[in-house]
Scaffold this motif. Structure first.
Motif, PDB file in Angstrom:
ATOM      1  N   VAL A   1      14.323  53.528  42.541  1.00 53.96           N
ATOM      2  CA  VAL A   1      15.187  53.381  43.707  1.00 53.96           C
ATOM      3  C   VAL A   1      14.364  53.063  44.955  1.00 53.96           C
ATOM      4  O   VAL A   1      14.718  52.190  45.754  1.00 53.96           O
ATOM      5  CB  VAL A   1      16.023  54.662  43.923  1.00 53.96           C
ATOM      6  N   LEU A   2      13.251  53.748  45.108  1.00 56.60           N
ATOM      7  CA  LEU A   2      12.398  53.514  46.271  1.00 56.60           C
ATOM      8  C   LEU A   2      11.817  52.102  46.246  1.00 56.60           C
ATOM      9  O   LEU A   2      11.734  51.424  47.281  1.00 56.60           O
ATOM     10  CB  LEU A   2      11.285  54.557  46.309  1.00 56.60           C
ATOM     11  N   GLY A   3      11.408  51.643  45.074  1.00 57.43           N
ATOM     12  CA  GLY A   3      10.882  50.290  44.965  1.00 57.43           C
ATOM     13  C   GLY A   3      11.925  49.236  45.303  1.00 57.43           C
ATOM     14  O   GLY A   3      11.628  48.248  45.997  1.00 57.43           O
ATOM     15  N   LEU A   4      13.163  49.442  44.853  1.00 59.54           N
ATOM     16  CA  LEU A   4      14.239  48.502  45.186  1.00 59.54           C
ATOM     17  C   LEU A   4      14.529  48.504  46.683  1.00 59.54           C
ATOM     18  O   LEU A   4      14.812  47.456  47.273  1.00 59.54           O
ATOM     19  CB  LEU A   4      15.501  48.861  44.394  1.00 59.54           C
TER      20      LEU A   4
ATOM     21  N   TRP B   1      12.128  44.345  52.718  1.00 57.55           N
ATOM     22  CA  TRP B   1      11.093  43.311  52.871  1.00 57.55           C
ATOM     23  C   TRP B   1      11.703  41.916  52.821  1.00 57.55           C
ATOM     24  O   TRP B   1      11.349  41.035  53.612  1.00 57.55           O
ATOM     25  CB  TRP B   1      10.035  43.482  51.794  1.00 57.55           C
ATOM     26  N   GLU B   2      12.622  41.705  51.892  1.00 53.21           N
ATOM     27  CA  GLU B   2      13.276  40.401  51.786  1.00 53.21           C
ATOM     28  C   GLU B   2      14.115  40.112  53.032  1.00 53.21           C
ATOM     29  O   GLU B   2      14.130  38.984  53.543  1.00 53.21           O
ATOM     30  CB  GLU B   2      14.152  40.355  50.540  1.00 53.21           C
ATOM     31  N   ALA B   3      14.814  41.145  53.528  1.00 53.33           N
ATOM     32  CA  ALA B   3      15.630  40.954  54.731  1.00 53.33           C
ATOM     33  C   ALA B   3      14.772  40.610  55.937  1.00 53.33           C
ATOM     34  O   ALA B   3      15.125  39.745  56.746  1.00 53.33           O
ATOM     35  CB  ALA B   3      16.446  42.221  55.012  1.00 53.33           C
ATOM     36  N   ARG B   4      13.612  41.258  56.055  1.00 57.81           N
ATOM     37  CA  ARG B   4      12.725  40.937  57.177  1.00 57.81           C
ATOM     38  C   ARG B   4      12.181  39.517  57.048  1.00 57.81           C
ATOM     39  O   ARG B   4      12.084  38.793  58.036  1.00 57.81           O
ATOM     40  CB  ARG B   4      11.580  41.945  57.259  1.00 57.81           C
ATOM     41  N   GLY B   5      11.817  39.103  55.828  1.00 54.42           N
ATOM     42  CA  GLY B   5      11.328  37.738  55.643  1.00 54.42           C
ATOM     43  C   GLY B   5      12.374  36.704  56.014  1.00 54.42           C
ATOM     44  O   GLY B   5      12.049  35.691  56.655  1.00 54.42           O
TER      45      GLY B   5
ATOM     46  N   VAL C   1       9.724  51.969  54.437  1.00 58.08           N
ATOM     47  CA  VAL C   1      11.119  51.529  54.385  1.00 58.08           C
ATOM     48  C   VAL C   1      11.729  51.542  55.782  1.00 58.08           C
ATOM     49  O   VAL C   1      12.439  50.613  56.182  1.00 58.08           O
ATOM     50  CB  VAL C   1      11.926  52.425  53.431  1.00 58.08           C
ATOM     51  N   TRP C   2      11.464  52.613  56.545  1.00 59.72           N
ATOM     52  CA  TRP C   2      12.020  52.720  57.901  1.00 59.72           C
ATOM     53  C   TRP C   2      11.514  51.589  58.795  1.00 59.72           C
ATOM     54  O   TRP C   2      12.275  51.008  59.580  1.00 59.72           O
ATOM     55  CB  TRP C   2      11.638  54.071  58.494  1.00 59.72           C
ATOM     56  N   ASP C   3      10.246  51.260  58.689  1.00 64.40           N
ATOM     57  CA  ASP C   3       9.674  50.219  59.535  1.00 64.40           C
ATOM     58  C   ASP C   3      10.239  48.850  59.181  1.00 64.40           C
ATOM     59  O   ASP C   3      10.584  48.058  60.067  1.00 64.40           O
ATOM     60  CB  ASP C   3       8.152  50.219  59.381  1.00 64.40           C
TER      61      ASP C   3
END
Length: 251
Positions: free
Chosen positions: A56-59, A65-69, A227-229
């Motif tokens: 779950v944490l990896g997902l 990360w994808e959203a930020r990219g 995750v928060w960042d």
């Protein structure tokens, strides 16, 4: 407060709490207590919970990360399209060219100095930014080309302004946090559960076990901090993601 200082303080606090609870808990353990008496089923449950939480944490990390990219790509598209408007206007008469370039710079300056901070703090864009973009669009579309060269410039300019507007709308949609609150609740509760399992396995007060427990807790804090960042698609400060505008339209 800088992000690195927040990470250090939270990590130190959690590690100190775990070590303190471990030491206080061991005071109540009888001298003849045998840690090897821990039921095997607890070890299996610990491994299962750890594996599920890791997935779950990896997902979650991959999602933010994808959203930020995606958000960063949109910022670069918006900045480049705005820069193209400013550069392509070179073929227009001086008054029209200067007016278009002034509009483009005013829009970029407002984004960096005002709108970006509002977007980070409130997750929304400013009305002033929309007004400046409307002025740029009006100055581009209201001019009637007079030569064949100006006609060749006109349509690409209109297309680039439309690209700026489209990228701005995408930025408005991505301005808020990516992770739903229920997912955050699961991540925090899951982290507390995984850390709590350390006490189920009867940590002793040996330096080795205390150090390993503190390192494990520090890792959990770091991953949640990651995750928060990343949950802020445009960063936690203006300099994190507004660089394309600052680079193409330097003050």
């Amino acid at each position: 407060m800088p992000e690195w200082l927040i990470l250090i303080l939270v990590t130190a606090g959690v590690c100190a709490l775990v070590v303190a609870v471990t030491l206080l808990n061991q005071r109540r353990v009888p001298e003849d207590d045998d840690p090897s008496e821990t039921p095997d089923v607890i070890e299996y449950m610990t491994m299962m919970i750890g594996v599920v939480y890791a997935i779950v944490l990896g997902l979650a990390i991959a999602g933010v990360w994808e959203a930020r990219g995606t958000a960063q790509d949109g910022v670069r598209t918006e900045a480049q399209a705005l820069h193209e408007v400013s550069e392509r206007a070179a073929g227009y008469p001086a008054p029209v060219r200067d007016r278009i370039r002034a509009d483009a710079r005013a829009y970029a300056d407002h984004l960096v100095s005002k709108e970006w901070q509002v977007m980070i703090d409130k997750g929304e864009l400013t009305d002033r930014g929309a007004t400046l973009l409307a002025e740029l669009r009006r100055d581009v579309t209201d001019y009637t080309p007079r030569t064949e060269r100006e006609w060749h410039i006109y349509q690409p300019l209109v297309d680039q302004v439309a690209a700026v507007d489209a990228a701005r709308q995408a930025r408005a949609q991505n301005a808020g946090p990516t992770m739903p609150r229920v997912v955050w609740l699961g991540l925090v509760v899951g982290a507390a559960l995984v850390v709590g399992l350390l006490f189920t396995l009867q940590i002793r007060r040996t330096p080795r076990e205390l150090v390993m427990s503190a390192m494990f807790c520090a890792l959990m804090v770091f991953l949640l901090f990651l995750v928060w960042d990343f949950d802020a698609p445009f960063g936690r400060s203006v300099g994190d993601s507004a660089d394309p505008f600052s680079d193409l339209f330097p003050s």
